[in-house]
Design an enzyme around this catalytic site. Structure first.
Site, PDB file in Angstrom:
ATOM      1  N   ARG A  44       1.982  -3.020  12.221  1.00  0.00           N
ATOM      2  CA  ARG A  44       1.598  -4.504  13.697  1.00  0.00           C
ATOM      3  C   ARG A  44       2.394  -5.235  14.405  1.00  0.00           C
ATOM      4  O   ARG A  44       2.498  -6.234  13.269  1.00  0.00           O
ATOM      5  CB  ARG A  44      -0.089  -4.282  13.546  1.00  0.00           C
ATOM      6  N   GLY A  58       0.980  -0.946  -0.285  1.00  0.00           N
ATOM      7  CA  GLY A  58      -0.201  -0.072  -0.635  1.00  0.00           C
ATOM      8  C   GLY A  58       1.003   1.034   0.226  1.00  0.00           C
ATOM      9  O   GLY A  58       2.097   1.444  -0.036  1.00  0.00           O
ATOM     10  N   ARG A 111      -1.836  -8.741  -1.541  1.00  0.00           N
ATOM     11  CA  ARG A 111      -3.643  -8.798  -1.865  1.00  0.00           C
ATOM     12  C   ARG A 111      -3.376  -9.239  -3.763  1.00  0.00           C
ATOM     13  O   ARG A 111      -3.763 -10.122  -4.185  1.00  0.00           O
ATOM     14  CB  ARG A 111      -4.461  -8.820  -1.866  1.00  0.00           C
ATOM     15  N   HIS A 131       7.092   1.649  18.879  1.00  0.00           N
ATOM     16  CA  HIS A 131       5.741   2.650  18.314  1.00  0.00           C
ATOM     17  C   HIS A 131       6.574   3.861  18.076  1.00  0.00           C
ATOM     18  O   HIS A 131       5.526   4.365  18.676  1.00  0.00           O
ATOM     19  CB  HIS A 131       4.737   2.151  18.773  1.00  0.00           C
ATOM     20  N   GLU A 169       1.738  -4.864  23.438  1.00  0.00           N
ATOM     21  CA  GLU A 169       2.289  -4.130  23.346  1.00  0.00           C
ATOM     22  C   GLU A 169       2.083  -3.137  24.380  1.00  0.00           C
ATOM     23  O   GLU A 169       0.351  -3.836  24.316  1.00  0.00           O
ATOM     24  CB  GLU A 169       2.216  -3.237  22.734  1.00  0.00           C
ATOM     25  N   ILE A 194       2.313   2.817   2.448  1.00  0.00           N
ATOM     26  CA  ILE A 194       3.537   3.087   3.246  1.00  0.00           C
ATOM     27  C   ILE A 194       4.805   2.010   2.510  1.00  0.00           C
ATOM     28  O   ILE A 194       5.786   2.214   2.371  1.00  0.00           O
ATOM     29  CB  ILE A 194       3.430   2.684   4.884  1.00  0.00           C
TER      30      ILE A 194
HETATM   31  C1  8YV Z   1       0.480   5.621  15.683  1.00  0.00           C
HETATM   32  C2  8YV Z   1       0.280   3.924  13.846  1.00  0.00           C
HETATM   33  O1  8YV Z   1       0.897   6.241  16.178  1.00  0.00           O
HETATM   34  O2  8YV Z   1      -1.328   5.238  12.785  1.00  0.00           O
HETATM   35  C3  8YV Z   1      -1.147   3.821  12.691  1.00  0.00           C
HETATM   36  O3  8YV Z   1      -1.970   3.046  12.905  1.00  0.00           O
HETATM   37  O4  8YV Z   1       0.300   2.677  13.891  1.00  0.00           O
HETATM   38  C4  8YV Z   1       0.578   4.970  14.590  1.00  0.00           C
HETATM   39  O5  8YV Z   1       1.834   5.072  13.883  1.00  0.00           O
HETATM   40  C5  8YV Z   1      -1.236   5.521  16.211  1.00  0.00           C
HETATM   41  O6  8YV Z   1      -1.848   4.341  15.684  1.00  0.00           O
HETATM   42  C6  8YV Z   1      -1.772   6.364  16.956  1.00  0.00           C
HETATM   43  O7  8YV Z   1      -3.330   6.088  17.305  1.00  0.00           O
END
Ligand code: 8YV
Length: 328
Positions: free
Chosen positions: A243, A159, A181, A290, A272, A161
Site C-alpha cells: 500500500r 506474512g 512484528r 496497482h 492513488e 506474500i
Molecule cells: C486488489 C489489493 O486488486 O487485494 C488487495 O488488497 O491490493 C489488490 O490486489 C484490490 O484491493 C481489489 O479491491
C-alpha cells in the site's frame, strides 16, 4: 435465513464467471459499466443491500455506514486489504466484514520479483530505448544494471506474500532478511535461511533491496518515513506492492531525484491514482498501476472467495475470511 435470495450489490465489474455465478446464487445488482460508484450511489447501496461487495476504490467509512439499512449484514470485500473499510464501525453496527486472503499471494509475489528485476536490470528503460529506435548496437558499458545474486533482500512484513517473495528471491540467490512484528516459525525460517531483524532501522541500513509487504494500518502509515528512508544505502532499491500509504512518497521522490538511493519499483501510491509528478519523470522509478493481483486466475479466485463468504454467511455460519478489528 429465509429462502429469499439476498440482495448483493457489487460496486465494480468483476470477471464474467464470477458475475454469472453471483446472478445464479443471489439477487445480484452488478455494475456492468464499471464506473466507480459515487458517494450517493454507495449510500443508496448500503441502505438497500443485504450484502455489499466493494473494492479498494470504495471508501466505506463510519459516515457511510451511518446510512446503512437494517438489512445490511455483510461487507464482502473483493480484495485482501481492508484499509478502505472502517471495520470497527461496521462491527459496532453488527455488520461483518470479509476479505479474500491467500488467493492473490503468488501473483503479488511474482509482480514483486518482476519489479525487482525491472529496476535492478533497467528493463523498462531498455525497452523504451528500443521502442524509440535508440538501439544502435551493443556496447560493453551501456545499460549496465546491478546483479541480483548474492544481494541482501530486506522484507518488511513476513506474512503470506512476504514469504512467497522470500521463496522466489532465494531461488534468485538473494539472502533473505526480514522485519516483522514477530519472527516466523523456525521451520519457515530454516527453509528460507532467513535472518530476523527486530530493528527495522538496522535492516534498512544494511539491505540492498527492500520490499514492503505489510498491510496498511494506523501502525504502518508512513512506516518508511523521511527519517527511515534516509537510512537506505545509496545503491539500495525500494519495492512496494503493498500500500502506498506505508511510504512517505514525497520523501521517496526527493531521495530518488537526488540520487540518494538507486531506484524504486512501485505498484501502489500514497494518493492513488494520483502519482507524485517527480516520480513520473525519473528513469530510476518503475511505476505500475496497482496490478499485483491482476491475473485472470487470481481475480476469478478472489470472486469465488467473495461468493463463499456470502454463502456461508447466508447459511448461518461464520464466513471463513472474517476480518475483526483486533486483527488490524
Ligand atoms: C486488489 C489489493 O486488486 O487485494 C488487495 O488488497 O491490493 C489488490 O490486489 C484490490 O484491493 C481489489 O479491491
Amino acid at each position: 435465513m429465509s429462502a429469499r435470495k439476498p440482495k448483493v450489490i457489487v460496486t465494480r465489474k468483476l470477471p464474467d464467471p464470477v458475475e454469472t455465478r453471483m446472478r445464479e446464487l443471489f439477487d445480484a445488482e452488478l455494475n456492468l459499466t464499471d464506473a466507480p460508484m459515487s458517494r450517493a450511489a454507495l449510500e443508496d447501496a448500503v441502505g438497500r443491500a443485504d450484502v455489499l461487495a466493494p473494492t479498494i476504490t470504495d471508501k466505506i467509512d463510519a459516515s457511510l455506514l451511518d446510512k446503512a439499512g437494517e438489512r445490511l449484514k455483510l461487507i464482502a470485500n473483493f480484495g485482501a486489504g481492508v484499509d478502505h473499510i472502517d471495520v470497527a464501525a461496521a462491527n459496532a453496527r453488527g455488520i461483518a466484514v470479509t476479505n479474500t486472503p491467500g488467493v492473490l499471494t503468488e501473483d503479488t509475489a511474482d509482480l514483486t520479483m518482476a519489479l525487482i528485476m525491472a529496476v535492478a536490470r533497467r528493463i523498462v528503460e531498455g525497452a523504451h530505448v528500443v521502442e524509440q529506435g535508440g538501439f544502435t548496437g551493443w556496447t560493453p558499458t551501456w545499460m549496465m544494471g546491478r546483479r541480483i545474486t548474492g544481494k541482501r533482500l530486506g522484507i518488511i512484513g513476513m506474512g503470506r506474500i512476504g514469504q512467497a517473495v522470500a521463496r522466489r528471491a532465494k531461488a534468485f540467490g538473494l539472502q533473505i532478511h526480514y522485519h516483522n512484528r514477530k519472527p516466523v516459525s523456525s521451520r519457515i525460517s530454516e527453509e528460507l535461511e532467513a535472518t530476523y531483524w527486530e530493528s527495522l532501522d538496522q535492516m534498512l541500513a544494511r539491505a540492498d533491496i527492500i520490499t514492503v509487504h505489510s498491510p496498511h494500518t494506523p501502525a504502518t502509515y508512513h512506516l518508511l518515513s523521511a527519517r527511515r528512508l534516509k537510512l537506505l544505502q545509496p545503491h539500495a532499491i525500494l519495492i512496494n506492492t503493498a500500500r502506498g500509504e506505508i511510504i512517505d512518497e514525497q520523501a521517496l521522490a526527493d531521495l530518488l531525484e537526488k540520487g540518494a538511493i538507486a531506484g524504486a519499483g512501485l505498484d501502489v501510491f500514497e494518493f492513488e491514482p494520483t502519482i507524485n509528478p517527480k516520480l513520473l519523470k525519473l528513469p530510476t522509478a518503475v511505476l505500475l498501476p496497482h496490478m499485483g493481483s491482476a491475473t485472470l486466475e487470481g481475480r476469478i479466485d478472489m470472486g469465488e472467495k467473495v461468493i463463499i463468504n456470502i454463502r456461508t454467511w447466508m447459511d448461518g455460519h461464520k464466513p471463513p475470511d472474517r476480518v475483526l478489528p483486533q486483527m488490524l
